[in-house]
Structure formats: C-alpha cells, structure tokens
Design an enzyme around this catalytic site. Structure first.
Site, PDB file in Angstrom:
ATOM      1  N   ARG A 185       3.083  -3.571  13.139  1.00  0.00           N
ATOM      2  CA  ARG A 185       3.894  -3.668  11.935  1.00  0.00           C
ATOM      3  C   ARG A 185       4.740  -2.413  11.717  1.00  0.00           C
ATOM      4  NH1 ARG A 185       2.460  -6.770   7.840  1.00  0.00           N
ATOM      5  NH2 ARG A 185       2.799  -5.116   6.336  1.00  0.00           N
ATOM      6  N   ARG A 227       9.942   5.507  16.060  1.00  0.00           N
ATOM      7  CA  ARG A 227      11.368   5.753  16.288  1.00  0.00           C
ATOM      8  C   ARG A 227      11.597   7.088  16.975  1.00  0.00           C
ATOM      9  NH1 ARG A 227      12.293   4.419  10.630  1.00  0.00           N
ATOM     10  NH2 ARG A 227      12.417   2.151  10.418  1.00  0.00           N
ATOM     11  N   ARG A 231     -10.585  -7.989   3.027  1.00  0.00           N
ATOM     12  CA  ARG A 231     -10.591  -6.690   2.379  1.00  0.00           C
ATOM     13  C   ARG A 231     -10.043  -6.860   0.972  1.00  0.00           C
ATOM     14  NH1 ARG A 231     -13.825  -3.149   4.173  1.00  0.00           N
ATOM     15  NH2 ARG A 231     -12.541  -1.356   3.597  1.00  0.00           N
ATOM     16  N   ARG A 249      -3.834   5.319  -0.395  1.00  0.00           N
ATOM     17  CA  ARG A 249      -2.477   5.721  -0.758  1.00  0.00           C
ATOM     18  C   ARG A 249      -2.342   5.718  -2.279  1.00  0.00           C
ATOM     19  NH1 ARG A 249       0.466   0.376   1.914  1.00  0.00           N
ATOM     20  NH2 ARG A 249      -0.953  -1.127   0.997  1.00  0.00           N
ATOM     21  N   GLU A 251      -5.023   3.727  -4.563  1.00  0.00           N
ATOM     22  CA  GLU A 251      -5.493   2.456  -3.991  1.00  0.00           C
ATOM     23  C   GLU A 251      -6.738   2.700  -3.141  1.00  0.00           C
ATOM     24  OE1 GLU A 251      -2.372   0.163  -2.064  1.00  0.00           O
ATOM     25  OE2 GLU A 251      -3.756  -0.403  -0.474  1.00  0.00           O
ATOM     26  N   TYR A 302      -2.127 -12.233   7.639  1.00  0.00           N
ATOM     27  CA  TYR A 302      -1.571 -11.004   7.072  1.00  0.00           C
ATOM     28  C   TYR A 302      -0.056 -11.198   7.040  1.00  0.00           C
ATOM     29  CZ  TYR A 302      -1.138  -5.837   6.814  1.00  0.00           C
ATOM     30  OH  TYR A 302      -0.880  -4.541   6.447  1.00  0.00           O
ATOM     31  N   ASP A 308       3.805 -10.803   5.401  1.00  0.00           N
ATOM     32  CA  ASP A 308       4.746 -10.151   4.499  1.00  0.00           C
ATOM     33  C   ASP A 308       5.372 -11.208   3.598  1.00  0.00           C
ATOM     34  OD1 ASP A 308       4.421  -7.559   5.309  1.00  0.00           O
ATOM     35  OD2 ASP A 308       5.945  -7.659   6.861  1.00  0.00           O
TER      36      ASP A 308
HETATM   37  N1  UDP Z   1      -1.410   2.586   9.115  1.00  0.00           N
HETATM   38  C1  UDP Z   1      -1.927   3.817   9.451  1.00  0.00           C
HETATM   39  N2  UDP Z   1      -1.525   4.923   8.764  1.00  0.00           N
HETATM   40  C2  UDP Z   1      -0.622   4.863   7.766  1.00  0.00           C
HETATM   41  C3  UDP Z   1      -0.068   3.606   7.421  1.00  0.00           C
HETATM   42  C4  UDP Z   1      -0.494   2.478   8.102  1.00  0.00           C
HETATM   43  O1  UDP Z   1      -2.767   3.909  10.320  1.00  0.00           O
HETATM   44  O2  UDP Z   1      -0.292   5.908   7.174  1.00  0.00           O
HETATM   45  C5  UDP Z   1      -1.893   1.394   9.845  1.00  0.00           C
HETATM   46  C6  UDP Z   1      -3.124   0.787   9.174  1.00  0.00           C
HETATM   47  O3  UDP Z   1      -3.989   0.260  10.167  1.00  0.00           O
HETATM   48  C7  UDP Z   1      -2.501  -0.319   8.341  1.00  0.00           C
HETATM   49  C8  UDP Z   1      -1.367  -0.808   9.234  1.00  0.00           C
HETATM   50  O4  UDP Z   1      -0.893   0.393   9.881  1.00  0.00           O
HETATM   51  O5  UDP Z   1      -3.421  -1.338   8.057  1.00  0.00           O
HETATM   52  C9  UDP Z   1      -0.223  -1.491   8.512  1.00  0.00           C
HETATM   53  O6  UDP Z   1       0.291  -0.638   7.515  1.00  0.00           O
HETATM   54  P1  UDP Z   1       1.288  -1.135   6.384  1.00  0.00           P
HETATM   55  O7  UDP Z   1       1.826   0.044   5.676  1.00  0.00           O
HETATM   56  O8  UDP Z   1       2.241  -2.097   6.997  1.00  0.00           O
HETATM   57  O9  UDP Z   1       0.281  -1.908   5.443  1.00  0.00           O
HETATM   58  P2  UDP Z   1       0.491  -2.746   4.099  1.00  0.00           P
HETATM   59  O10 UDP Z   1       1.550  -2.049   3.300  1.00  0.00           O
HETATM   60  O11 UDP Z   1       0.820  -4.143   4.506  1.00  0.00           O
HETATM   61  O12 UDP Z   1      -0.852  -2.635   3.468  1.00  0.00           O
END
Ligand code: UDP
Length: 387
Positions: free
Chosen positions: A177, A181, A255, A286, A309, A358, A360
């Site tokens: 996901r 870059r 989860r 986060r 969170e 999962y 979006d």
């Molecule tokens: N992830 C990570 N570190 C980060 C952000 C994301 O390891 O700082 C990994 C983690 O396994 C997460 C996945 O990337 O479940 C997808 O992150 P995303 O931000 O897309 O999650 P969402 O916003 O859908 O919860």
C-alpha cells in the site's frame, strides 16, 4: 416493523451501503431501507464537529479521499466538492521525525547522506542484501523495498503494534500500500485525484443518503429485524459474515482501534495531520490532528484536537476495523461465503466488513458500483454473478 413489500434492504450505512442505496433509489427508482447498528450514517468515514473547538474530527481516524479510478471520482463528486488537500504523514523514531513514505527525504535524513535519485535503487539493493525469489511475507517484502535498517526503524515496530503479530506472519501486500520513491515527493498517496470533502464527510453522506426513496434507520442491527424481512427482499449486507451465522464456523479475526481524544491549548500541536510512532515502546500507532486536514479553513482558533490511535485485537462487542488477512482467516471467510451462497442466496455481502477486505474508500465505491451494475443487469434478465 418492516414494510411487507420491502424489495431492497441495505445493512450498513457506510460507503458501500450508501452507494448501493443511492443507486437503487436514483437509478432504479425503487424504495430502499438502510439500517446501521451505530447511531450515525457514514460508517468509519463519519465526522463530527467538536462542540468545544468547532474543529471537524474524524470519529474513526483520518480519512483522505484519493483515487485513480475515473468513474469513482466522477461518482463521489456528485455529492461533495473536494479541497485540493494532499496528505502528508510523518513518523517519529527514537525522538526524531522523518517524512513518509520512504523516499529521498527519509533515506538521506536517516543515513545522513545526500543521495541523488539515480543512486537510490543501487543503494537500497545493497541495504536489502536481497533474498532470492518473491517476498513471502510483509517483512521480506519491506526489506526488499527499503532495506533492513529502514525496515527495522519505520516498519517493524509500527506493524507489530498495528497488527498485534510479527511482520513475518503477515501477507506482503499490506506493505505494498505504501509507495517507495526515489525523489523528494512526500505526498502519502500517488493518486491523481485527492482531497477532503469541502463541507466534511457528514455533509457528503447526508447528500448521498438524501433521497425520498431512501429510508435510514440507525441504532438497528440486522439481528433485530432478520425475522421480519420479507423472503423476496434482496439484502446488501456490509457487516461481518461470522455474525450472520452466529459464529458457527468460528470467529473471524479483526483489529479494532481505540482513540484518545484531547483538546490541547496550542494553535498547532504536531504540525501535520498524521504523526506516526514507529517505535514499539510508544503504545499508540499514530496521532491525528484534525485541523490540518483543512488548511483552507484557516487557523481554527487557539486550541487544537489531537486523537491518539491504539490498536487491539477485537473482542466480542468491539467495532471491527481491519480484517487480519492471514491464510486461516481468508479460508474461514471463504467457508462463510460458501454457506451464504448455499443458504441465503438473497443476501449479497460486500464492502470492508461483509467482504472481509482491507479496502480503501475508492475501492469500496468501485465495488459497490460493480454490484449495482450486476443488480441492474439481473433485473433485465441477464444472469451475472455478483461483482
Ligand atoms: N506501515 C508501517 N509504518 C508506518 C506506516 C505504515 O510499517 O509508519 C505499514 C503497516 O504495516 C500498516 C501498513 O503499512 O499496516 C499500511 O499503512 P497505511 O498507512 O496504508 O494504513 P491505514 O492508513 O490504512 O491504516
């Protein structure tokens, strides 16, 4: 009491259910009843205005709309205008803050280097000491993409907290996901269309559900009315399938999230909408500072709202958020789907909860539009499988 001639019932007033209800009402001209066990519409996209500060808060964590699918962008734009907001995410690791996704800014800061774009892939390859073959799990995939040191810093701890298990036990596609870059672009998403609903998500959902042929009843679960639904009614179901079958084959694993929301006496507390905590020792994954999602609204007062969170394993009664996509859970979901097809052919399950995926927001809308196309085709006598 349900109308005896009810033809369409939608379970779950989130995006998937909202799109189906809107299409059934607007495009077919048919009545549809929508129920949701929560007391509001909008599912996990729901937003509300904090009464103390006037700041729009996302009740279930930051939702930024982004898509590369033209029909989805065209469709959602019927219900709201979008701001040009581009999402940025930062992550804190051992007391320092880095920009995500992993790109030149994060790599150069982390290593104290000044790499150029054309040097990145060789550098990562050396750091990854790439294993042969396709990455089999999230850890292998992440290491192959960003190398082990960056994986250990930014992914390992975050993923353990988010999923409650080791990255080696998780599928590789979860990490796909996130883009990697070789430039200084720190946009979290690469999609051509991105933004926030100008008047907020609540207003967008009000418009989506506002149709004389749509009736919405909140605070009502499917189990409360299941016995009352006329046999000829088609049900679009976006709630967990294990629940529908009384957990007969065992529970699906989810989860859940918990948010600790505070009003802080600062104009700006963290300088960005989402600040990740990469280290396992910090218990939250986060923090969301909602006013940053709408820079066009100005400073919005001298205080701010921040929600931390926390992720946990869902227990009975908790709201399910993320399906845990292990092979065992996927196989259990398939068994429930087989039972659904055999025993309840009038129920179409989908969306994040009903599909155990999962998803979006844009994929959810796209899936619902596909299901609606099938419904329309079936009404004209074609025999299509539900998308
Ligand atoms: N992830 C990570 N570190 C980060 C952000 C994301 O390891 O700082 C990994 C983690 O396994 C997460 C996945 O990337 O479940 C997808 O992150 P995303 O931000 O897309 O999650 P969402 O916003 O859908 O919860």
């Amino acid at each position: 009491m349900l109308p005896r001639d009810l033809k369409y019932l939608v379970v779950g007033a989130g995006l998937w259910g909202g799109v189906l209800a809107e299409r059934i009402a607007s495009a077919l001209g048919e009545r549809v009843l929508v129920i949701d066990r929560r007391t509001h519409i909008g599912g996990n996209c729901h937003s509300f205005v904090d009464p103390d500060t006037g700041i729009e808060c996302h009740a279930y964590g930051t939702h930024v709309f982004h898509t590369a699918i033209p029909r989805v962008w065209e469709y959602v734009s019927r219900f709201t205008r979008f701001t040009p907001y581009r999402h940025k995410v930062l992550t804190e690791h051992r007391g320092r803050v880095y920009p995500l996704p992993v790109g030149l800014a994060a790599i150069n800061m982390f290593y104290g280097l000044n790499l150029r774009p054309y040097e990145v892939s060789d550098f990562i390859r050396r750091e990854a000491a790439a294993s042969a073959g396709d990455p089999a799990d999230l850890e292998e995939k992440a290491v192959s993409l960003i190398g082990r040191p960056l994986y250990e810093a930014f992914v390992k701890g975050y993923t353990q907290k988010q999923w409650g298990r080791e990255p080696r036990e998780l599928p590789a596609d979860i990490i796909s996901r996130l883009p990697v870059r070789a430039d200084y672009n720190t946009d979290y998403f690469s999609d051509p269309w991105q933004g926030m609903p100008k008047q907020g998500y609540a207003a967008m959902f009000d418009r989506l559900f506002r149709h004389p042929l749509i009736e919405v009843r909140t605070g009502l679960a499917y189990a409360d009315i299941a016995g009352d639904v006329p046999p000829a009614c088609t049900i679009f179901y976006s709630a967990p399938l294990d629940e529908l079958f009384g957990y007969a084959l065992g529970p699906l694993e989810w989860r859940g999230l918990r948010f600790e929301r505070d009003i802080l006496p600062y104009r700006d507390a963290q300088g960005t909408a989402v600040l990740n905590q990469a280290d396992a020792e910090i218990p939250w994954t986060r923090a969301h500072e909602f006013k940053h999602l709408h820079p066009e609204r100005g400073p919005q007062g001298t205080r701010t709202v921040v929600a931390r969170e926390y992720s946990h394993a869902c227990q009975g009664g908790d709201d399910p958020y993320y399906p845990v996509n292990t092979p065992q859970n996927q196989s259990l979901q398939s068994k429930y789907r087989a039972r659904l097809a055999a025993e309840m052919p009038n129920i179409v399950a989908g969306g994040r909860l009903g599909g155990y995926r999962y998803l979006d927001m844009d994929k959810t809308v796209d899936e619902a539009l596909g299901v609606f196309e099938t419904l329309r085709a079936r009404k004209t006598g074609e025999d299509g499988a539900w998308a």
